[in-house]
Design a protein around this motif. Structure first.
Motif, PDB file in Angstrom:
ATOM      1  N   ALA A  59       0.841  -1.204   0.000  1.00 12.04           N
ATOM      2  CA  ALA A  59       0.000   0.000   0.000  1.00 12.04           C
ATOM      3  C   ALA A  59       0.874   1.251   0.000  1.00 12.04           C
ATOM      4  CB  ALA A  59      -0.932  -0.011   1.211  1.00 12.04           C
ATOM      5  N   LYS A  60       1.978   1.178   0.710  1.00 10.05           N
ATOM      6  CA  LYS A  60       2.905   2.307   0.763  1.00 10.05           C
ATOM      7  C   LYS A  60       3.494   2.591  -0.623  1.00 10.05           C
ATOM      8  CE  LYS A  60       7.277   2.420   2.693  1.00 10.05           C
ATOM      9  NZ  LYS A  60       8.262   2.343   3.765  1.00 10.05           N
ATOM     10  N   ILE A  61       3.850   1.558  -1.345  1.00  6.28           N
ATOM     11  CA  ILE A  61       4.406   1.723  -2.694  1.00  6.28           C
ATOM     12  C   ILE A  61       3.359   2.317  -3.639  1.00  6.28           C
ATOM     13  CG2 ILE A  61       5.316   0.485  -4.708  1.00  6.28           C
ATOM     14  CD1 ILE A  61       7.279   0.823  -2.384  1.00  6.28           C
ATOM     15  N   ILE A  62       2.130   1.838  -3.551  1.00  2.00           N
ATOM     16  CA  ILE A  62       1.068   2.372  -4.405  1.00  2.00           C
ATOM     17  C   ILE A  62       0.817   3.845  -4.083  1.00  2.00           C
ATOM     18  CG2 ILE A  62      -1.414   2.235  -4.894  1.00  2.00           C
ATOM     19  CD1 ILE A  62      -1.086  -0.845  -4.582  1.00  2.00           C
TER      20      ILE A  62
ATOM     21  N   TRP B 294      -1.856  18.655  -6.381  1.00  2.00           N
ATOM     22  CA  TRP B 294      -1.010  18.924  -5.212  1.00  2.00           C
ATOM     23  C   TRP B 294      -1.670  18.391  -3.947  1.00  2.00           C
ATOM     24  CZ3 TRP B 294      -2.175  22.227  -1.076  1.00  2.00           C
ATOM     25  CH2 TRP B 294      -1.129  22.408  -0.165  1.00  2.00           C
ATOM     26  N   GLY B 295      -2.977  18.591  -3.815  1.00  2.00           N
ATOM     27  CA  GLY B 295      -3.700  18.094  -2.636  1.00  2.00           C
ATOM     28  C   GLY B 295      -3.674  16.574  -2.540  1.00  2.00           C
ATOM     29  N   ILE B 296      -3.848  15.910  -3.670  1.00  2.00           N
ATOM     30  CA  ILE B 296      -3.795  14.446  -3.690  1.00  2.00           C
ATOM     31  C   ILE B 296      -2.405  13.971  -3.287  1.00  2.00           C
ATOM     32  CG2 ILE B 296      -3.871  12.433  -5.222  1.00  2.00           C
ATOM     33  CD1 ILE B 296      -6.135  13.921  -6.739  1.00  2.00           C
ATOM     34  N   ALA B 297      -1.368  14.638  -3.787  1.00  2.38           N
ATOM     35  CA  ALA B 297       0.004  14.266  -3.437  1.00  2.38           C
ATOM     36  C   ALA B 297       0.249  14.452  -1.945  1.00  2.38           C
ATOM     37  CB  ALA B 297       0.998  15.098  -4.246  1.00  2.38           C
ATOM     38  N   LEU B 298      -0.256  15.544  -1.384  1.00  2.00           N
ATOM     39  CA  LEU B 298      -0.083  15.795   0.045  1.00  2.00           C
ATOM     40  C   LEU B 298      -0.801  14.742   0.879  1.00  2.00           C
ATOM     41  CD1 LEU B 298       1.093  17.702   2.174  1.00  2.00           C
ATOM     42  CD2 LEU B 298      -1.038  19.015   2.036  1.00  2.00           C
ATOM     43  N   VAL B 299      -2.023  14.406   0.505  1.00  3.76           N
ATOM     44  CA  VAL B 299      -2.781  13.374   1.225  1.00  3.76           C
ATOM     45  C   VAL B 299      -2.076  12.025   1.113  1.00  3.76           C
ATOM     46  CG1 VAL B 299      -4.941  12.056   1.209  1.00  3.76           C
ATOM     47  CG2 VAL B 299      -4.994  14.548   1.082  1.00  3.76           C
ATOM     48  N   ALA B 300      -1.545  11.704  -0.068  1.00  3.86           N
ATOM     49  CA  ALA B 300      -0.838  10.431  -0.250  1.00  3.86           C
ATOM     50  C   ALA B 300       0.410  10.367   0.625  1.00  3.86           C
ATOM     51  CB  ALA B 300      -0.462  10.240  -1.723  1.00  3.86           C
ATOM     52  N   LEU B 301       1.170  11.465   0.704  1.00  2.00           N
ATOM     53  CA  LEU B 301       2.370  11.472   1.544  1.00  2.00           C
ATOM     54  C   LEU B 301       1.999  11.329   3.016  1.00  2.00           C
ATOM     55  CD1 LEU B 301       5.425  11.686   1.776  1.00  2.00           C
ATOM     56  CD2 LEU B 301       5.180  14.170   1.846  1.00  2.00           C
TER      57      LEU B 301
ATOM     58  N   ALA C  83       1.374   7.892   7.901  1.00  4.11           N
ATOM     59  CA  ALA C  83       0.459   7.228   8.840  1.00  4.11           C
ATOM     60  C   ALA C  83       0.613   5.708   8.771  1.00  4.11           C
ATOM     61  CB  ALA C  83      -0.980   7.635   8.545  1.00  4.11           C
ATOM     62  N   LEU C  84       0.740   5.170   7.561  1.00  2.16           N
ATOM     63  CA  LEU C  84       0.930   3.717   7.410  1.00  2.16           C
ATOM     64  C   LEU C  84       2.187   3.244   8.123  1.00  2.16           C
ATOM     65  CD1 LEU C  84       0.111   2.712   3.729  1.00  2.16           C
ATOM     66  CD2 LEU C  84      -0.750   1.645   5.789  1.00  2.16           C
ATOM     67  N   VAL C  85       3.258   3.998   7.985  1.00  2.00           N
ATOM     68  CA  VAL C  85       4.521   3.608   8.605  1.00  2.00           C
ATOM     69  C   VAL C  85       4.411   3.692  10.131  1.00  2.00           C
ATOM     70  CG1 VAL C  85       6.939   4.266   8.846  1.00  2.00           C
ATOM     71  CG2 VAL C  85       5.897   4.202   6.596  1.00  2.00           C
ATOM     72  N   MET C  86       3.713   4.690  10.617  1.00  2.00           N
ATOM     73  CA  MET C  86       3.572   4.839  12.063  1.00  2.00           C
ATOM     74  C   MET C  86       2.654   3.771  12.668  1.00  2.00           C
ATOM     75  SD  MET C  86       3.464   8.980  12.340  1.00  2.00           S
ATOM     76  CE  MET C  86       3.184   9.024  14.086  1.00  2.00           C
ATOM     77  N   ILE C  87       1.566   3.464  11.974  1.00  2.00           N
ATOM     78  CA  ILE C  87       0.572   2.500  12.491  1.00  2.00           C
ATOM     79  C   ILE C  87       1.007   1.060  12.232  1.00  2.00           C
ATOM     80  CG2 ILE C  87      -1.808   1.712  12.254  1.00  2.00           C
ATOM     81  CD1 ILE C  87      -2.541   4.611  11.546  1.00  2.00           C
ATOM     82  N   LYS C  88       1.578   0.804  11.060  1.00  2.00           N
ATOM     83  CA  LYS C  88       1.965  -0.539  10.623  1.00  2.00           C
ATOM     84  C   LYS C  88       0.826  -1.549  10.820  1.00  2.00           C
ATOM     85  CE  LYS C  88       6.779   0.210  11.211  1.00  2.00           C
ATOM     86  NZ  LYS C  88       7.930   0.219  11.902  1.00  2.00           N
ATOM     87  N   PRO C  89      -0.275  -1.347  10.091  1.00  2.00           N
ATOM     88  CA  PRO C  89      -1.421  -2.235  10.270  1.00  2.00           C
ATOM     89  C   PRO C  89      -1.137  -3.638   9.751  1.00  2.00           C
ATOM     90  CG  PRO C  89      -1.756  -0.850   8.365  1.00  2.00           C
ATOM     91  CD  PRO C  89      -0.482  -0.393   9.020  1.00  2.00           C
ATOM     92  N   SER C  90      -1.864  -4.594  10.297  1.00  2.00           N
ATOM     93  CA  SER C  90      -1.720  -5.973   9.803  1.00  2.00           C
ATOM     94  C   SER C  90      -2.991  -6.328   9.046  1.00  2.00           C
ATOM     95  CB  SER C  90      -1.493  -6.952  10.950  1.00  2.00           C
ATOM     96  OG  SER C  90      -2.591  -6.943  11.820  1.00  2.00           O
ATOM     97  N   PHE C  91      -2.858  -6.484   7.737  1.00  2.00           N
ATOM     98  CA  PHE C  91      -3.981  -6.855   6.902  1.00  2.00           C
ATOM     99  C   PHE C  91      -4.054  -8.368   6.826  1.00  2.00           C
ATOM    100  CE2 PHE C  91      -2.458  -2.800   4.984  1.00  2.00           C
ATOM    101  CZ  PHE C  91      -3.528  -2.018   5.383  1.00  2.00           C
TER     102      PHE C  91
END
Length: 130
Positions: free
Chosen positions: A78-81, A109-116, A121-129
């Motif tokens: 998900a991070k790569i996508i 620009w807004g989409i890029a900011l939300v994606a970053l 958030a993904l790296v901080m949470i590290k969810p388990s799917f």
């Protein structure tokens, strides 16, 4: 200092620099615009810093992956996508053509900011799917 720790520090610093650059460069879409083009003041500096930080992120990320023998968690995909979404949105937002409306540039620009921010958030949470 351990190699992996040093690479992680460089990687995280590059991400922080990219976030600051993304915010600062976003101001060029709101102040001093010329038609459908962003403010040209400092364009070369912003582009250089953005490319440098993205390159550092990619290179250190690949080296860190190699050090981990390319074993990743499921959230990594998900991070790569999201990273690819961020890059494509930035390319759309800052393309040097007049055919892209200013509102489309701002949306990119807004989409890029939300994606970053989602990547962070993904790296901080590290969810388990799964």
């Amino acid at each position: 200092m351990e190699t992996q720790l040093l690479l992680k520090i460089i990687h995280m610093t590059s991400i922080s620099v990219l976030l600051v650059i993304l915010l600062a460069r976003g101001l060029t879409l709101f102040k001093g615009v010329q038609g459908n083009q962003p403010n040209p003041a400092g364009r070369t500096l912003w582009v250089t810093l953005q490319h440098l930080s993205v390159t550092l992120i990619v290179v250190t990320g690949i080296v860190l992956l190699a050090l981990k023998d390319f074993q990743v968690e499921t959230w990594f995909y998900a991070k790569i996508i999201l990273f690819l979404v961020m890059l494509s949105s930035l390319m759309k937002a800052y393309r040097k053509t007049d055919s892209i409306l200013l509102v489309q540039r701002r949306a990119g620009w807004g989409i890029a900011l939300v994606a970053l921010l989602a990547i962070i958030a993904l790296v901080m949470i590290k969810p388990s799917f799964g």
